[in-house]
Write a protein that holds these residues in place. Structure first.
Motif, PDB file in Angstrom:
ATOM      1  N   GLN A   1     -15.883 -20.143 -23.790  1.00 37.93           N
ATOM      2  CA  GLN A   1     -16.366 -19.654 -25.082  1.00 37.93           C
ATOM      3  C   GLN A   1     -16.007 -20.610 -26.211  1.00 37.93           C
ATOM      4  O   GLN A   1     -16.836 -20.889 -27.097  1.00 37.93           O
ATOM      5  N   ILE A   2     -14.775 -21.100 -26.209  1.00 39.35           N
ATOM      6  CA  ILE A   2     -14.351 -22.031 -27.261  1.00 39.35           C
ATOM      7  C   ILE A   2     -15.165 -23.323 -27.176  1.00 39.35           C
ATOM      8  O   ILE A   2     -15.582 -23.876 -28.205  1.00 39.35           O
ATOM      9  N   LYS A   3     -15.422 -23.794 -25.963  1.00 43.08           N
ATOM     10  CA  LYS A   3     -16.230 -25.009 -25.791  1.00 43.08           C
ATOM     11  C   LYS A   3     -17.641 -24.790 -26.316  1.00 43.08           C
ATOM     12  O   LYS A   3     -18.224 -25.673 -26.979  1.00 43.08           O
ATOM     13  N   ARG A   4     -18.219 -23.630 -26.059  1.00 46.32           N
ATOM     14  CA  ARG A   4     -19.567 -23.333 -26.557  1.00 46.32           C
ATOM     15  C   ARG A   4     -19.589 -23.321 -28.090  1.00 46.32           C
ATOM     16  O   ARG A   4     -20.523 -23.826 -28.719  1.00 46.32           O
ATOM     17  N   LEU A   5     -18.536 -22.739 -28.687  1.00 47.81           N
ATOM     18  CA  LEU A   5     -18.475 -22.705 -30.144  1.00 47.81           C
ATOM     19  C   LEU A   5     -18.305 -24.115 -30.704  1.00 47.81           C
ATOM     20  O   LEU A   5     -18.913 -24.466 -31.731  1.00 47.81           O
ATOM     21  N   GLU A   6     -17.486 -24.930 -30.051  1.00 49.42           N
ATOM     22  CA  GLU A   6     -17.324 -26.315 -30.488  1.00 49.42           C
ATOM     23  C   GLU A   6     -18.641 -27.079 -30.407  1.00 49.42           C
ATOM     24  O   GLU A   6     -18.955 -27.890 -31.286  1.00 49.42           O
ATOM     25  N   ASP A   7     -19.414 -26.804 -29.368  1.00 49.24           N
ATOM     26  CA  ASP A   7     -20.727 -27.445 -29.252  1.00 49.24           C
ATOM     27  C   ASP A   7     -21.647 -27.000 -30.380  1.00 49.24           C
ATOM     28  O   ASP A   7     -22.439 -27.797 -30.913  1.00 49.24           O
ATOM     29  N   GLN A   8     -21.556 -25.725 -30.766  1.00 47.26           N
ATOM     30  CA  GLN A   8     -22.415 -25.216 -31.831  1.00 47.26           C
ATOM     31  C   GLN A   8     -22.109 -25.878 -33.174  1.00 47.26           C
ATOM     32  O   GLN A   8     -23.026 -26.212 -33.934  1.00 47.26           O
TER      33      GLN A   8
ATOM     34  N   GLY B   1     -20.272 -28.693 -33.547  1.00 49.17           N
ATOM     35  CA  GLY B   1     -20.163 -30.150 -33.433  1.00 49.17           C
ATOM     36  C   GLY B   1     -18.807 -30.694 -33.797  1.00 49.17           C
ATOM     37  O   GLY B   1     -18.699 -31.799 -34.350  1.00 49.17           O
ATOM     38  N   ALA B   2     -17.740 -29.934 -33.509  1.00 51.23           N
ATOM     39  CA  ALA B   2     -16.381 -30.409 -33.834  1.00 51.23           C
ATOM     40  C   ALA B   2     -15.383 -29.751 -32.892  1.00 51.23           C
ATOM     41  O   ALA B   2     -15.603 -28.644 -32.399  1.00 51.23           O
ATOM     42  N   ARG B   3     -14.267 -30.449 -32.650  1.00 53.49           N
ATOM     43  CA  ARG B   3     -13.194 -29.872 -31.849  1.00 53.49           C
ATOM     44  C   ARG B   3     -12.420 -28.893 -32.721  1.00 53.49           C
ATOM     45  O   ARG B   3     -12.012 -29.216 -33.832  1.00 53.49           O
ATOM     46  N   LEU B   4     -12.211 -27.681 -32.209  1.00 50.42           N
ATOM     47  CA  LEU B   4     -11.629 -26.615 -33.012  1.00 50.42           C
ATOM     48  C   LEU B   4     -10.184 -26.286 -32.652  1.00 50.42           C
ATOM     49  O   LEU B   4      -9.469 -25.722 -33.473  1.00 50.42           O
ATOM     50  N   CYS B   5      -9.759 -26.613 -31.422  1.00 51.31           N
ATOM     51  CA  CYS B   5      -8.422 -26.238 -30.962  1.00 51.31           C
ATOM     52  C   CYS B   5      -7.667 -27.446 -30.424  1.00 51.31           C
ATOM     53  O   CYS B   5      -8.238 -28.269 -29.713  1.00 51.31           O
ATOM     54  N   ASP B   6      -6.394 -27.522 -30.770  1.00 51.49           N
ATOM     55  CA  ASP B   6      -5.503 -28.554 -30.246  1.00 51.49           C
ATOM     56  C   ASP B   6      -4.602 -27.905 -29.200  1.00 51.49           C
ATOM     57  O   ASP B   6      -3.817 -27.009 -29.511  1.00 51.49           O
ATOM     58  N   ARG B   7      -4.715 -28.363 -27.951  1.00 48.22           N
ATOM     59  CA  ARG B   7      -3.961 -27.751 -26.860  1.00 48.22           C
ATOM     60  C   ARG B   7      -2.788 -28.637 -26.414  1.00 48.22           C
ATOM     61  O   ARG B   7      -2.210 -28.410 -25.356  1.00 48.22           O
ATOM     62  N   SER B   8      -2.433 -29.629 -27.211  1.00 45.74           N
ATOM     63  CA  SER B   8      -1.430 -30.602 -26.765  1.00 45.74           C
ATOM     64  C   SER B   8      -0.002 -30.075 -26.836  1.00 45.74           C
ATOM     65  O   SER B   8       0.887 -30.582 -26.160  1.00 45.74           O
ATOM     66  N   GLY B   9       0.262 -29.058 -27.656  1.00 43.14           N
ATOM     67  CA  GLY B   9       1.610 -28.532 -27.810  1.00 43.14           C
ATOM     68  C   GLY B   9       1.861 -27.314 -26.953  1.00 43.14           C
ATOM     69  O   GLY B   9       1.074 -26.953 -26.079  1.00 43.14           O
ATOM     70  N   ARG B  10       2.974 -26.657 -27.250  1.00 47.88           N
ATOM     71  CA  ARG B  10       3.345 -25.456 -26.501  1.00 47.88           C
ATOM     72  C   ARG B  10       2.359 -24.327 -26.752  1.00 47.88           C
ATOM     73  O   ARG B  10       2.077 -23.521 -25.866  1.00 47.88           O
ATOM     74  N   PHE B  11       1.847 -24.250 -27.991  1.00 45.82           N
ATOM     75  CA  PHE B  11       0.871 -23.230 -28.350  1.00 45.82           C
ATOM     76  C   PHE B  11      -0.426 -23.895 -28.793  1.00 45.82           C
ATOM     77  O   PHE B  11      -0.425 -25.006 -29.331  1.00 45.82           O
ATOM     78  N   VAL B  12      -1.528 -23.197 -28.580  1.00 46.18           N
ATOM     79  CA  VAL B  12      -2.829 -23.677 -29.031  1.00 46.18           C
ATOM     80  C   VAL B  12      -2.908 -23.465 -30.541  1.00 46.18           C
ATOM     81  O   VAL B  12      -2.638 -22.355 -31.031  1.00 46.18           O
TER      82      VAL B  12
ATOM     83  N   GLY C   1     -10.992 -26.544 -37.255  1.00 43.83           N
ATOM     84  CA  GLY C   1     -10.758 -25.157 -36.882  1.00 43.83           C
ATOM     85  C   GLY C   1     -10.212 -24.342 -38.038  1.00 43.83           C
ATOM     86  O   GLY C   1     -10.592 -23.180 -38.233  1.00 43.83           O
ATOM     87  N   GLU C   2      -9.314 -24.941 -38.835  1.00 40.71           N
ATOM     88  CA  GLU C   2      -8.776 -24.240 -40.000  1.00 40.71           C
ATOM     89  C   GLU C   2      -9.894 -23.891 -40.988  1.00 40.71           C
ATOM     90  O   GLU C   2      -9.913 -22.806 -41.563  1.00 40.71           O
ATOM     91  N   HIS C   3     -10.829 -24.826 -41.173  1.00 40.34           N
ATOM     92  CA  HIS C   3     -11.946 -24.554 -42.078  1.00 40.34           C
ATOM     93  C   HIS C   3     -12.795 -23.399 -41.548  1.00 40.34           C
ATOM     94  O   HIS C   3     -13.238 -22.537 -42.316  1.00 40.34           O
ATOM     95  N   LEU C   4     -13.026 -23.397 -40.236  1.00 39.28           N
ATOM     96  CA  LEU C   4     -13.874 -22.355 -39.657  1.00 39.28           C
ATOM     97  C   LEU C   4     -13.193 -20.994 -39.679  1.00 39.28           C
ATOM     98  O   LEU C   4     -13.876 -19.964 -39.770  1.00 39.28           O
ATOM     99  N   LEU C   5     -11.858 -20.961 -39.596  1.00 41.84           N
ATOM    100  CA  LEU C   5     -11.146 -19.682 -39.516  1.00 41.84           C
ATOM    101  C   LEU C   5     -11.492 -18.753 -40.679  1.00 41.84           C
ATOM    102  O   LEU C   5     -11.706 -17.557 -40.488  1.00 41.84           O
ATOM    103  N   GLY C   6     -11.482 -19.293 -41.899  1.00 39.34           N
ATOM    104  CA  GLY C   6     -11.788 -18.457 -43.057  1.00 39.34           C
ATOM    105  C   GLY C   6     -13.157 -17.829 -42.956  1.00 39.34           C
ATOM    106  O   GLY C   6     -13.345 -16.635 -43.233  1.00 39.34           O
ATOM    107  N   TYR C   7     -14.151 -18.634 -42.539  1.00 38.89           N
ATOM    108  CA  TYR C   7     -15.503 -18.099 -42.382  1.00 38.89           C
ATOM    109  C   TYR C   7     -15.560 -17.076 -41.254  1.00 38.89           C
ATOM    110  O   TYR C   7     -16.231 -16.044 -41.365  1.00 38.89           O
ATOM    111  N   ALA C   8     -14.862 -17.364 -40.151  1.00 35.47           N
ATOM    112  CA  ALA C   8     -14.885 -16.448 -39.000  1.00 35.47           C
ATOM    113  C   ALA C   8     -14.343 -15.083 -39.404  1.00 35.47           C
ATOM    114  O   ALA C   8     -14.908 -14.048 -39.033  1.00 35.47           O
ATOM    115  N   ARG C   9     -13.262 -15.063 -40.161  1.00 36.22           N
ATOM    116  CA  ARG C   9     -12.696 -13.784 -40.582  1.00 36.22           C
ATOM    117  C   ARG C   9     -13.673 -13.011 -41.463  1.00 36.22           C
ATOM    118  O   ARG C   9     -13.825 -11.797 -41.326  1.00 36.22           O
TER     119      ARG C   9
END
Length: 302
Positions: free
Chosen positions: A46-53, A55-66, A72-80
């Protein structure tokens, strides 16, 4: 048919936005799957599909938490906002009114600065939901939510290290009474909260890094008590910028007090599927804190 003004922009899928918002709130694909009733791999798709929609990477999975990327921060406000409007429409036209009790625990720092306004507005919007409020130390609240004693807690944490979503962040300063001077023996008198406490940990680590000796003169879990101890001249403590009072002054690195990590508050929810009342309060708090949280995550200049 394409618009005469240009290609029609893609329509963001509501389910994809909800999955993304839940990942941002929990910091975990696995936890998101448990909440939404999907597998971890399904959430990832689902996250990959949204990123494709978008056209940007939305999540950083490199740390202990996503964590959300800048996009992604920009999109969060709109998503809410999109999901809030959708949920409001469904709630008014389709679903029965949400009622019940939600158990909320909060650290004193957050309660004194923000909670009264947030809960007042929440009560006006959702009069059939009754919050049960507990103000306690972050350690007690974190243990409580892990044990299922709370639905939602607002606790001090270290971003990217501790669980939860950062909703507020501001500088943490060394403070003393305005006329305080360093004692002749150089031993720093401290007013601190009982261990474990992040601010206590930050203070002792900072003094250790510069080789300063210290002794604890006052211990209290209450911010008000630590403020009183400072104003009485009993010792030095660390306070978030918003809790520094008149009659105090900020101590600087030039005086032997190194910069401290920022103060941060995270929202943490109980394991498992939230009740409708808890889910509504969680989203309400996140929506109300979205602007200061997004500003804080980009860093606050000292």
């Amino acid at each position: 048919m394409p618009s005469r003004h240009g290609p029609t922009p893609p329509t963001l899928d509501m389910d994809l936005l909800r999955a993304f918002l839940t990942v941002a709130e929990t910091g975990s694909f696995t936890r998101t799957g448990e909440i939404l009733g999907r597998t971890q791999s399904a959430v990832s798709v689902q996250i990959k599909r949204l990123e494709d929609q978008v056209g940007a990477r939305l999540c950083d999975r490199s740390g202990r938490f996503v964590v959300p990327t800048e996009a992604g921060e920009h999109l969060l406000g709109y998503a809410r906002r999109i999901l809030a409007i959708n949920d409001e429409a469904v709630g008014r036209l389709v679903a029965p009114p949400i009622g019940g009790t939600v158990r909320l625990g909060t650290a004193e720092e957050f309660a004194t600065q923000f909670l009264s306004d947030i809960l007042g507005d929440f009560a006006r919007c959702f009069p059939t939901i009754v919050p049960e409020i507990t103000v306690d130390t972050s350690a007690v609240l974190q243990s409580g939510v892990e044990a299922g004693l709370f639905d939602v807690v607002l606790v001090k944490h270290v971003p990217l290290e501790d669980p939860g979503q950062t909703i507020w962040r501001e500088p943490l300063h060394w403070v003393a009474r305005a006329d305080w001077t360093d004692p002749p023996n150089g031993v720093v008198p401290l007013a601190v909260s009982p261990a474990p406490c992040l601010y206590r940990r930050f203070m002792l680590a900072a003094l250790g890094q510069v080789g300063r000796s210290w002794e604890i003169r006052c211990t209290s879990a209450a911010v008000a008590a630590l403020q009183a101890a400072v104003l009485a001249g009993l010792g030095v403590t660390a306070l978030a910028r918003g809790t520094i009072l008149p009659g105090m002054r900020v101590l600087t690195p030039d005086e032997g007090f190194p910069n401290l990590p920022d103060s941060a508050i995270a929202l943490v929810t109980r394991f498992g599927t939230p009740t409708p009342a808890a889910d509504r309060l969680t989203r309400f708090v996140l929506d109300r804190m979205a602007v200061p949280r997004m500003a804080g995550l980009r860093g606050v200049k000292r």
